[in-house]
Design a protein around this motif. Structure first.
Motif, PDB file in Angstrom:
ATOM      1  N   ARG A 279      14.637   3.190  -0.931  1.00 16.39           N
ATOM      2  CA  ARG A 279      15.893   2.472  -1.167  1.00 16.39           C
ATOM      3  C   ARG A 279      15.566   1.009  -1.434  1.00 16.39           C
ATOM      4  N   LEU A 280      15.405   0.651  -2.695  1.00 15.31           N
ATOM      5  CA  LEU A 280      14.957  -0.692  -3.064  1.00 15.31           C
ATOM      6  C   LEU A 280      13.742  -1.090  -2.231  1.00 15.31           C
ATOM      7  N   GLU A 281      12.828  -0.167  -2.117  1.00 20.45           N
ATOM      8  CA  GLU A 281      11.636  -0.341  -1.282  1.00 20.45           C
ATOM      9  C   GLU A 281      10.538  -1.087  -2.051  1.00 20.45           C
ATOM     10  N   PHE A 282      10.132  -2.227  -1.516  1.00 21.33           N
ATOM     11  CA  PHE A 282       9.021  -2.965  -2.110  1.00 21.33           C
ATOM     12  C   PHE A 282       7.735  -2.182  -1.862  1.00 21.33           C
ATOM     13  N   VAL A 283       7.012  -1.875  -2.943  1.00 20.25           N
ATOM     14  CA  VAL A 283       5.795  -1.070  -2.817  1.00 20.25           C
ATOM     15  C   VAL A 283       4.551  -1.948  -2.873  1.00 20.25           C
ATOM     16  N   GLN A 284       4.471  -2.783  -3.909  1.00 21.52           N
ATOM     17  CA  GLN A 284       3.297  -3.636  -4.049  1.00 21.52           C
ATOM     18  C   GLN A 284       3.544  -4.709  -5.101  1.00 21.52           C
ATOM     19  N   GLU A 285       2.652  -5.693  -5.091  1.00 15.25           N
ATOM     20  CA  GLU A 285       2.646  -6.713  -6.137  1.00 15.25           C
ATOM     21  C   GLU A 285       1.265  -6.724  -6.759  1.00 15.25           C
ATOM     22  N   SER A 286       1.218  -6.676  -8.074  1.00 17.57           N
ATOM     23  CA  SER A 286      -0.055  -6.619  -8.779  1.00 17.57           C
ATOM     24  C   SER A 286       0.014  -7.493 -10.025  1.00 17.57           C
ATOM     25  N   ASP A 287      -0.896  -8.459 -10.121  1.00 18.44           N
ATOM     26  CA  ASP A 287      -0.944  -9.372 -11.269  1.00 18.44           C
ATOM     27  C   ASP A 287       0.403 -10.045 -11.518  1.00 18.44           C
ATOM     28  N   GLY A 288       1.063 -10.421 -10.429  1.00 17.97           N
ATOM     29  CA  GLY A 288       2.328 -11.127 -10.538  1.00 17.97           C
ATOM     30  C   GLY A 288       3.538 -10.245 -10.781  1.00 17.97           C
ATOM     31  N   VAL A 289       3.332  -8.930 -10.832  1.00 20.92           N
ATOM     32  CA  VAL A 289       4.426  -7.985 -11.070  1.00 20.92           C
ATOM     33  C   VAL A 289       4.735  -7.231  -9.775  1.00 20.92           C
ATOM     34  N   SER A 290       6.016  -7.208  -9.390  1.00 20.07           N
ATOM     35  CA  SER A 290       6.447  -6.470  -8.200  1.00 20.07           C
ATOM     36  C   SER A 290       6.931  -5.084  -8.607  1.00 20.07           C
ATOM     37  N   PHE A 291       6.594  -4.091  -7.791  1.00 17.99           N
ATOM     38  CA  PHE A 291       6.987  -2.710  -8.062  1.00 17.99           C
ATOM     39  C   PHE A 291       7.936  -2.243  -6.954  1.00 17.99           C
ATOM     40  N   ILE A 292       9.123  -1.793  -7.361  1.00 19.07           N
ATOM     41  CA  ILE A 292      10.179  -1.413  -6.429  1.00 19.07           C
ATOM     42  C   ILE A 292      10.509   0.071  -6.586  1.00 19.07           C
ATOM     43  N   ASN A 293      10.526   0.778  -5.460  1.00 20.52           N
ATOM     44  CA  ASN A 293      10.835   2.206  -5.443  1.00 20.52           C
ATOM     45  C   ASN A 293      12.276   2.421  -4.985  1.00 20.52           C
ATOM     46  N   ASP A 294      13.122   2.872  -5.897  1.00 24.22           N
ATOM     47  CA  ASP A 294      14.525   3.159  -5.585  1.00 24.22           C
ATOM     48  C   ASP A 294      14.837   4.609  -5.952  1.00 24.22           C
ATOM     49  N   SER A 295      13.970   5.511  -5.502  1.00 25.39           N
ATOM     50  CA  SER A 295      14.097   6.926  -5.859  1.00 25.39           C
ATOM     51  C   SER A 295      15.396   7.548  -5.362  1.00 25.39           C
ATOM     52  N   ILE A 296      16.024   6.937  -4.342  1.00 25.62           N
ATOM     53  CA  ILE A 296      17.295   7.442  -3.817  1.00 25.62           C
ATOM     54  C   ILE A 296      18.396   7.377  -4.874  1.00 25.62           C
ATOM     55  N   SER A 297      18.184   6.579  -5.914  1.00 22.86           N
ATOM     56  CA  SER A 297      19.186   6.439  -6.971  1.00 22.86           C
ATOM     57  C   SER A 297      19.306   7.741  -7.756  1.00 22.86           C
ATOM     58  N   GLY A 405       9.830   9.789  -4.885  1.00 27.32           N
ATOM     59  CA  GLY A 405       9.452   8.418  -4.555  1.00 27.32           C
ATOM     60  C   GLY A 405       8.006   8.316  -4.117  1.00 27.32           C
ATOM     61  N   ASP A 406       7.561   9.300  -3.352  1.00 32.24           N
ATOM     62  CA  ASP A 406       6.158   9.324  -2.929  1.00 32.24           C
ATOM     63  C   ASP A 406       5.230   9.483  -4.130  1.00 32.24           C
ATOM     64  N   ALA A 407       5.676  10.266  -5.117  1.00 27.52           N
ATOM     65  CA  ALA A 407       4.880  10.446  -6.335  1.00 27.52           C
ATOM     66  C   ALA A 407       4.760   9.123  -7.092  1.00 27.52           C
ATOM     67  N   PHE A 408       5.848   8.370  -7.147  1.00 22.61           N
ATOM     68  CA  PHE A 408       5.828   7.057  -7.801  1.00 22.61           C
ATOM     69  C   PHE A 408       4.798   6.151  -7.132  1.00 22.61           C
ATOM     70  N   LYS A 409       4.814   6.115  -5.804  1.00 23.68           N
ATOM     71  CA  LYS A 409       3.874   5.262  -5.073  1.00 23.68           C
ATOM     72  C   LYS A 409       2.434   5.745  -5.242  1.00 23.68           C
ATOM     73  N   LYS A 410       2.279   7.045  -5.307  1.00 22.65           N
ATOM     74  CA  LYS A 410       0.952   7.625  -5.513  1.00 22.65           C
ATOM     75  C   LYS A 410       0.399   7.247  -6.883  1.00 22.65           C
ATOM     76  N   HIS A 411       1.248   7.308  -7.906  1.00 22.05           N
ATOM     77  CA  HIS A 411       0.810   6.955  -9.262  1.00 22.05           C
ATOM     78  C   HIS A 411       0.460   5.472  -9.361  1.00 22.05           C
ATOM     79  N   LEU A 412       1.141   4.639  -8.584  1.00 18.57           N
ATOM     80  CA  LEU A 412       0.828   3.211  -8.583  1.00 18.57           C
ATOM     81  C   LEU A 412      -0.583   2.952  -8.060  1.00 18.57           C
ATOM     82  N   LYS A 413      -1.024   3.826  -7.166  1.00 17.40           N
ATOM     83  CA  LYS A 413      -2.370   3.686  -6.608  1.00 17.40           C
ATOM     84  C   LYS A 413      -3.423   4.312  -7.509  1.00 17.40           C
ATOM     85  N   GLY A 414      -2.950   4.876  -8.629  1.00 18.52           N
ATOM     86  CA  GLY A 414      -3.879   5.453  -9.586  1.00 18.52           C
ATOM     87  C   GLY A 414      -4.234   6.890  -9.322  1.00 18.52           C
ATOM     88  N   ALA A 415      -3.542   7.516  -8.363  1.00 19.07           N
ATOM     89  CA  ALA A 415      -3.845   8.915  -8.022  1.00 19.07           C
ATOM     90  C   ALA A 415      -3.087   9.867  -8.931  1.00 19.07           C
TER      91      ALA A 415
END
Length: 415
Positions: A279-297, A405-415
């Motif tokens: 729910r508008l969950e901050f996941v990480q910041e990389s190279d000045g870009v923030s990644f937000i997970n809102d899979s509940i939408s 949402g977990d898949a989104f976070k997993k893909h961000l880690k390159g998995a």
């Protein structure tokens, strides 16, 4: 109380558990402990090798229906069998000490805040319901002094004939059209949260035009529409800590006033709040870009609201299961927004992509084969904020919004 619930169920020689998910398994645990002499029949297509598994319904005197099962889709009339549900049974025996919360969006955040607020005020509270905890699994902890905070989905409310002492309706949007006969049927299920209340009960809701949904004069309980309520306490947005919607705070403040919650306990609740996962969950910041997970939408309105809250979204990933929801308003919103990169995937993503292509308004449009490649594309084009807010359900590709949402976070880690 518990003894009365047991006595009611002991009157049946056989009970069918229709659907063996969270609630079905919870009832079986309850029955093993408290109803040893009652025959249990599990009726679940994933639990039986028999294609005619529904015949098991004919062998039971009472049927505990799980909320995920749509009788409409199965072509079964509710009055064809002696159906009930865990929600119906629980509210019948514990409704007088229950705060029930429903609405299309905002339920989980609100019930989490309510439980925390009550505990901060040194009141005994238990959280259960659609948030993932069956009330039967917490039933032994409930005393006469316990306030039960219960998240209630439309599926759990469908067909019930008992309402909680305090009923809360957060909002109403088009949703779950793949489950109900029509939109009116969906709304009617939601309205059961207050439909069976009495004059001594309380109904809090947040609707700008309630008469467009139900007859406000027919509400039996003491009703409070907080749509225009001015807030005493302010809550500022923190992308890394989380955000509480203004509409949620309007309801929470009204409830705090009615329950005479002291200012210190209320302020502590807001200060300690941290957003729930997906729910508008901050996941990480990389190279000045923030990644937000809102899979509940899972609806367009939620995605539009997320873009408004974050303000600096330049890249949006969206798409999911097609349930017949209208996306015209979302497309119009995106055309006028500051979102530069719109990355679509899955069934509804294709619909949105095709509609946006007719009038791009300078947007960079992409249609990707899946979520993983959508994340890769977002990495390559984003400069500020990447928002993953699908505006659709996940059931065509994922078990639920959590897995997505977990898949989104997993893909961000390159998995």
């Amino acid at each position: 109380m518990l003894s009365d619930l047991i006595s009611e169920l002991e009157a049946y020689k056989s009970i069918a558990i229709f659907g063996y998910g969270v609630e079905g398994q919870s009832f079986e645990r309850f029955a093993k402990k408290y109803l040893p002499d009652v025959t249990r029949i599990i009726v679940d297509k994933n639990h039986s090798k028999d294609a005619n598994y529904l015949q098991g319904l004919n062998d039971a005197e009472l049927i505990i229906k799980s909320p995920g099962i749509s009788l409409h889709n199965l072509g079964i009339a509710y009055d064809a069998y002696n159906f009930t549900s865990i929600t119906e049974l629980f509210l019948r025996h514990f409704g007088a000490q229950t705060i029930g919360v429903t609405g299309t969006k905002g339920k989980s955040t609100l019930v989490t805040l309510i439980e925390a607020m009550l505990k901060n005020a040194d009141k005994k509270a238990i959280l259960c319901g659609n948030i993932g905890i069956s009330p039967l699994d917490a039933i032994e902890e409930i005393t006469k002094d316990t306030t039960v905070v219960m998240e209630l989905s439309s599926h759990q409310l469908h067909h019930i004939t008992s309402s909680p002492h305090i009923a809360i309706l957060t909002n109403l949007f088009e949703e779950h059209l793949d489950y109900y006969e029509d939109l009116a049927d969906y709304y009617a299920a939601k309205f059961n949260i207050f439909a069976h209340q009495k004059s001594e009960d309380i109904f809090i809701y947040n609707l700008k035009n309630p008469d467009a949904f139900f007859d406000t004069n027919a509400v039996a309980a003491k009703a409070y529409n907080v749509a225009t309520k001015q807030l005493k306490y302010k809550h500022s947005f923190d992308m890394k800590r989380g955000f509480i919607h203004h509409a949620t705070l309007q309801i929470l403040e009204q409830l705090a006033e009615l329950l005479a919650i002291d200012d210190k306990s209320y302020a502590k609740t807001l200060k300690e709040f941290k957003t729930l996962p997906h729910r508008l969950e901050f996941v990480q910041e990389s190279d000045g870009v923030s990644f937000i997970n809102d899979s509940i939408s899972t609806i367009p309105e939620a995605t539009m609201e997320a873009v408004k809250i974050l303000k600096n979204v330049d890249t949006l990933i969206l798409g999911g299961n097609d349930r017949g929801v209208n996306y015209e308003a979302l497309v119009a919103f995106l055309r006028e927004s500051d979102v530069a990169n719109i990355i679509c995937f899955s069934d509804t993503g294709k619909q949105i992509y095709e509609k946006m292509e007719q009038d791009k308004r300078g947007k960079n449009l992409f249609y990707m084969p899946n979520l993983r490649e959508s994340v890769e594309k977002a990495r390559s084009v984003a400069k500020k904020i990447v928002l993953f807010s699908p505006a659709a359900s996940s059931f065509n590709e994922y078990k639920n919004f959590v897995e997505r949402g977990d898949a989104f976070k997993k893909h961000l880690k390159g998995a």
